[in-house]
Design a protein around this motif. Structure first.
Motif, short mmCIF file in Angstrom:
data_model
loop_
_atom_site.label_atom_id
_atom_site.label_comp_id
_atom_site.label_asym_id
_atom_site.label_seq_id
_atom_site.Cartn_x
_atom_site.Cartn_y
_atom_site.Cartn_z
N GLY A 73 45.70 55.02 3.96
CA GLY A 73 46.57 53.88 4.19
C GLY A 73 46.09 52.70 3.36
N PRO A 74 46.96 51.70 3.16
CA PRO A 74 46.55 50.53 2.38
C PRO A 74 45.37 49.82 3.03
N HIS A 75 44.40 49.43 2.23
CA HIS A 75 43.23 48.71 2.72
C HIS A 75 42.54 48.03 1.55
N THR A 76 41.59 47.21 1.84
CA THR A 76 40.82 46.55 0.79
C THR A 76 39.36 46.46 1.22
N HIS A 77 38.48 46.32 0.26
CA HIS A 77 37.06 46.13 0.51
C HIS A 77 36.68 44.74 -0.01
N PHE A 78 35.85 44.04 0.73
CA PHE A 78 35.45 42.69 0.34
C PHE A 78 33.97 42.70 -0.04
N PHE A 79 33.65 42.13 -1.18
CA PHE A 79 32.26 41.94 -1.56
C PHE A 79 32.15 40.72 -2.44
N ILE A 80 30.93 40.27 -2.64
CA ILE A 80 30.67 39.09 -3.46
C ILE A 80 29.84 39.51 -4.67
N MET A 81 30.24 39.06 -5.86
CA MET A 81 29.43 39.24 -7.06
C MET A 81 28.65 37.94 -7.26
N TYR A 82 27.34 38.03 -7.33
CA TYR A 82 26.49 36.86 -7.50
C TYR A 82 25.45 37.18 -8.57
N GLU A 83 25.46 36.40 -9.61
CA GLU A 83 24.56 36.60 -10.75
C GLU A 83 24.65 38.03 -11.28
N ASP A 140 24.58 38.26 3.69
CA ASP A 140 23.23 37.88 3.24
C ASP A 140 23.23 36.46 2.66
N GLY A 141 23.53 35.49 3.54
CA GLY A 141 23.44 34.09 3.13
C GLY A 141 24.71 33.47 2.59
N PHE A 142 25.80 34.23 2.50
CA PHE A 142 27.05 33.68 1.97
C PHE A 142 28.03 33.30 3.07
#
Length: 53
Positions: A30-40, A48-50
């Motif tokens: 089914g439709p879905h998304t994954h969330f992450f942060i690119m840092y440096e 982790d601190g964001f």
């Protein structure tokens, strides 16, 4: 999302703002998304601190 977000890095968004289109690839059931942060240049855990998780 089925394509990268059209938003520029540093764009401030509010709850409810559209940031992209959800789609399905691979073996998704089914439709879905994954969330992450690119840092440096590295993928980081948002808790982790964001974000207050």
């Amino acid at each position: 999302m089925n394509v990268p977000s059209p938003l520029e890095i540093g764009t401030v968004v509010d709850k409810g703002d559209i940031i992209g289109q959800i789609g399905m690839t691979g073996l998704a059931t089914g439709p879905h998304t994954h969330f992450f942060i690119m840092y440096e240049g590295e993928r980081r855990n948002p808790c982790d601190g964001f974000l207050p998780c």
